[in-house]
Design a protein around this motif. Structure first.
Motif, PDB file in Angstrom:
ATOM      1  N   ASP A 112       0.840  -1.204   0.000  1.00  0.00           N
ATOM      2  CA  ASP A 112       0.000   0.000   0.000  1.00  0.00           C
ATOM      3  C   ASP A 112       0.873   1.251   0.000  1.00  0.00           C
ATOM      4  O   ASP A 112       0.597   2.211  -0.722  1.00  0.00           O
ATOM      5  CB  ASP A 112      -0.910   0.012   1.233  1.00  0.00           C
ATOM      6  N   TYR A 117       2.483  -6.558  -3.798  1.00  0.00           N
ATOM      7  CA  TYR A 117       1.131  -7.122  -3.647  1.00  0.00           C
ATOM      8  C   TYR A 117       1.132  -8.614  -3.962  1.00  0.00           C
ATOM      9  O   TYR A 117       0.477  -9.419  -3.295  1.00  0.00           O
ATOM     10  CB  TYR A 117       0.140  -6.390  -4.560  1.00  0.00           C
ATOM     11  N   GLN A 123      -7.420  -3.425  -1.664  1.00  0.00           N
ATOM     12  CA  GLN A 123      -6.058  -3.677  -2.128  1.00  0.00           C
ATOM     13  C   GLN A 123      -6.049  -4.276  -3.534  1.00  0.00           C
ATOM     14  O   GLN A 123      -5.166  -3.978  -4.342  1.00  0.00           O
ATOM     15  CB  GLN A 123      -5.342  -4.602  -1.143  1.00  0.00           C
TER      16      GLN A 123
END
Length: 639
Positions: free
Chosen positions: A27, A42, A55
Motif C-alpha cells: 500500500d 502485492y 487492495q
C-alpha cells in the motif's frame, strides 16, 4: 511529467503520514506512485494472505498505470462481481482496459448489461463515438508537428499570450525542488515567442507571475480582464499546506496587469486544474474533483466580476462529464474543446469538441479523430484563425511516440473546423388541446433519401433530444398511436436556425377531434349554414371547413363522407339538388386546400330525407326548429 501524474497531485500525502495510515508495504508503494514495486509487493503479500477488495483495486490500478491492461481488466471484473466499492472512475478504467485489449464488442455488451444503471447521456455519447471510430478520419488537410523547443521533461498546457505561447513544464531549474513522484522539477510556467513558422524561440521562465518553490502551471491570459489565471500549490508561510487528511491540493490564482495577485479558488481538500476565462460570458471554466463529480475530475464554471467569484461552481453535466477524467476546457467560436480519458476514445486522453447550445446545453462531444488523437494522451488543445483567415492553427500536448519528453507540445494547421459537425434537435412535444407534455412520442430524423438516421422517444414530460451527423437535408417526423403525425423537411439554413433554440411540437389526439352524432362518428365542428337557398361559400362555412383541412393535415390517412341535409321547406327535388350542390361545394373547397381525393370517400346530398324533428312537409315550425334539420356532417369512416 504526464497529465496522469499531474492529476494524482491531489492525492499526494507526506510520506510520514502515509506510513502511519497504510497497513502494508505494498500500500505504501502504491500511494507513493511506485507502481511496479507495488505490483511485486502485492503479489508477495497475496502468497501469504488474501488481499482486501480495496487492495485488489489498488493492484488493478497499478496494472493500469503500467500498461498491463489484461491483468487490470481481470482484477476490475473480479472485484466488480464480488463487491460494490469500485468507483465510477475505476469502472471507466475497467472499460478502458478492455478497449485497450481490442475488446470493444465486449465493452458494448458490458454497457448494454448495465444500461439501467448508467446515464442515458453516457450511453448515447458512447454509441455516437463508437460509430465515428468506424469511419476513417480525413486528415489530409491537417499538418501536425512537434515543437523544436520541447525538452526532455514534460511540456504541456499551451495558451496564447501576445505574440507567443505560455506553457507548463517540469524542466529542471535551480530555484525548484524535485517533485518526488515524478523525479522532475515542480511545475513552472514558461514563455516563448512564436516565429513565422509557428516554432517557439527564446523560451524562458515567465517571470511576470510570482515565483513559487512548488507547483505553478496551466496559465491562461484574458485580454478582456487583463488577468492571468493559473494553478499553484496551496501554501502557508511559503510551505506546502495540507488538510486534516494530509492532502496537498492545487488552487487557482489570479494576477492582474496591475501586479495584484491572490487566490481565486482555494480549498485544501480540493484540487483545481486548467483555468479558462470566457471573456464573452465572464465564466471561469476549470476542472476539479468535487463530490458531485461524475467520475474523476469534471469540468465546471463559476461567474466572476472584477476578479471575484460570485457564484457557486456549476457542473457542466453528464453530456460533457463522464466516469473518466475531463480536463483542459477551451472555447472557440461557440464550441467547447476539452480532453477526456473516457473509455470510448482511442486509448488514453483524447480531445473532444462539443457545440454550446442555449440553456447550458451541449451537443454530443465528438472525438477529433485520428491524427490529433492517438492511443497515447492528447490534451491541452487551443485553436485560432490563421494569419490568412482561410485556415486554422493551434497547439496541444501529447505523450505520443516520437516526442522528446513525457509530454510534448505539438502545433497543427488545418483548413476546416476540426471534428465532425452534428445536428441537434431538442424541445418538448405537447398535446395541442391541453398543452400537456406527451410521453413515448417517436421522433425520427431522416436524410435526403428518406433513410432513418436516428429515432428517439419523448420523456414522461414530453422532453426530447436527438442528435445525428450533419446532413445537407433533414426531415423531422413524429408519431404516436392515436395522435397526429408531423413531417417537416429543412435545408441546411433551416437546420442552422433550429440548432440554437428549442423546437417544440404539438400533436393532436384524434379522439379530441371526433364526436358521435346520429349514431355516426363525425369531425367535431361548430354548426354552420350556407346562405338561404345558396350553395356558395361564405365566411362561416370557410372557417369550419378549415378545421377539416387541419384535421386531414394532422391525420393524412383519415377517410370521410361529406353529408349535407336541408330542412323541409321547398320541394323535395329542389332540396335534394341543393344539398348535393352544397356537399360538392364543400368537397371542392377541401380539394383546393390540399385535401387528397383519397380522403373523401363519398359526397351525399340527402335533402329533406332525414328530418330530425316534426318539421316535415306542411308542418308549421318556427325558424330555429327548421334550422335543426339544416346541417352538414363530416362522417369519419376510417381513422
Amino acid at each position: 511529467m504526464n497529465y496522469k501524474l499531474y492529476l494524482t497531485i491531489l492525492f499526494f500525502l507526506p510520506f510520514s503520514l502515509l506510513g502511519q495510515q497504510k497497513k502494508s508495504k505494498a500500500d505504501d508503494l502504491f500511494y507513493a506512485y511506485q507502481y511496479e514495486k507495488a505490483i511485486a509487493e502485492y503479489k508477495s503479500e497475496m502468497a501469504k494472505r488474501s488481499l482486501s477488495n480495496l487492495q485488489l483495486l489498488n493492484l488493478a490500478d497499478a496494472y493500469f498505470q503500467t500498461g498491463k491492461f489484461d491483468d487490470a481488466s481481470k482484477l476490475y471484473l473480479d472485484v466488480n462481481k464480488n463487491d460494490t466499492i469500485m468507483t465510477v472512475n475505476q469502472f471507466n478504467k475497467l472499460l478502458q482496459s478492455l478497449s485497450k485489449n481490442s475488446e470493444r464488442e465486449r465493452v458494448k455488451t458490458f454497457l448494454r448489461s448495465k444500461a439501467d444503471k448508467l446515464s442515458p447521456e453516457l450511453l448515447e455519447n458512447a454509441e455516437f463515438n463508437y460509430s465515428l471510430l468506424e469511419i476513417a478520419t480525413d486528415n489530409s488537410n491537417t499538418v501536425i508537428e512537434g515543437i523544436g523547443a520541447n525538452s526532455a521533461q514534460g511540456d504541456f498546457s499551451p495558451t496564447f499570450y501576445k505574440d507567443g505561447l505560455l506553457f507548463s513544464s517540469s524542466r529542471l531549474q535551480k530555484s525548484k525542488s524535485v517533485y518526488e513522484p515524478s523525479g522532475e522539477s515542480y511545475l513552472d510556467i514558461y514563455y516563448g515567442k512564436l516565429g513565422a513558422d509557428g516554432e517557439l524561440v527564446d523560451v524562458r521562465v515567465f517571470d511576470k507571475i510570482p515565483d513559487s518553490k512548488f507547483h505553478k502551471s496551466t496559465p491562461y491570459y484574458s485580454e478582456k480582464y487583463a488577468s492571468f489565471y493559473y494553478i499553484l500549490s496551496n501554501t502557508e508561510n511559503d510551505e506546502l499546506a495540507y488538510d486534516d487528511n494530509g492532502k496537498n491540493a492545487l488552487a487557482i490564482g489570479i494576477l492582474t496587469d496591475s501586479g495584484k495577485s491572490s487566490f481565486l479558488l482555494k480549498d485544501l481538500s480540493t484540487s483545481f486544474y486548467y483555468p479558462f476565462m470566457d471573456d464573452t460570458t465572464g465564466r471561469l471554466y476549470f476542472a476539479a474533483n468535487f463530490d458531485d463529480s461524475y467520475g474523476g475530475t469534471d469540468l465546471y464554471y463559476v461567474y466572476t466580476n472584477n476578479g471575484q467569484i460570485f457564484s457557486a461552481p456549476k457542473n457542466l453535466g453528464p453530456r460533457i462529464n463522464s466516469p473518466g477524467n475531463e480536463i483542459s476546457p477551451y472555447i472557440h467560436n461557440g464550441s467547447l474543446y476539452f480532453s477526456s480519458d473516457i473509455f470510448y476514445g482511442y486509448g488514453g486522453m483524447d480531445i473532444y469538441k462539443s457545440n454550446m447550445l442555449e440553456g447550458d446545453a451541449f451537443t454530443i462531444p465528438v472525438n477529433l479523430g485520428n491524427g490529433i488523437n492517438t492511443v497515447a494522451d492528447d490534451f491541452g488543445f487551443i485553436i485560432k484563425e490563421g494569419a490568412d483567415n482561410n485556415s486554422l492553427t493551434g497547439y496541444f500536448s501529447s505523450n505520443r511516440n516520437g516526442g522528446k519528453g513525457g509530454d510534448d507540445l505539438y502545433r497543427f494547421s488545418l483548413k476546416n473546423t476540426p471534428g465532425l459537425k452534428t445536428f441537434t434537435l431538442k424541445g418538448k412535444v405537447v398535446n395541442l388541446t391541453n398543452k400537456v407534455g406527451l410521453d413515448k412520442v417517436s421522433i425520427k430524423l431522416l436524410d435526403r433519401e428518406g433513410e432513418v438516421l436516428k429515432e428517439t422517444f419523448s420523456t414522461v414530460d414530453g422532453d426530447y433530444r436527438i442528435e445525428v451527423p450533419w446532413s445537407s437535408q433533414i426531415t423531422v417526423q413524429t408519431s404516436k398511436d392515436g395522435y397526429s403525425q408531423l413531417s417537416t423537411t429543412y435545408s441546411e439554413d433551416g437546420m442552422e436556425d433550429l440548432q440554437n433554440k428549442s423546437f417544440n411540437m404539438g400533436l393532436v389526439k384524434l379522439e379530441d377531434l371526433l364526436t358521435n352524432k346520429e349514431d355516426k362518428t363525425i369531425l367535431k365542428l361548430d354548426k354552420f349554414y350556407f346562405d338561404k337557398g345558396k350553395s356558395i361559400m361564405n365566411a362561416q362555412v370557410e372557417t369550419e371547413l378549415n378545421k377539416v383541412v387541419d384535421a386531414v393535415m394532422h391525420f393524412p390517412s383519415l377517410r370521410m363522407v361529406i353529408e349535407n341535409h336541408t330542412d323541409s321547406r321547398g320541394s323535395s327535388a329542389y332540396n335534394k339538388k341543393l344539398s348535393t350542390d352544397r356537399a360538392n361545394t364543400i368537397k371542392n373547397y377541401l380539394l383546393q386546400k390540399g385535401v387528397s381525393p383519397n380522403n373523401i370517400v363519398d359526397v351525399v346530398g340527402f335533402g329533406e330525407e332525414k328530418i330530425k324533428n316534426n318539421c316535415t312537409n306542411g308542418a308549421y315550425c318556427l325558424d330555429f326548429l327548421h334550422k335543426q334539420n339544416e346541417r352538414t356532417l363530416i362522417v369519419v369512416v376510417d381513422k
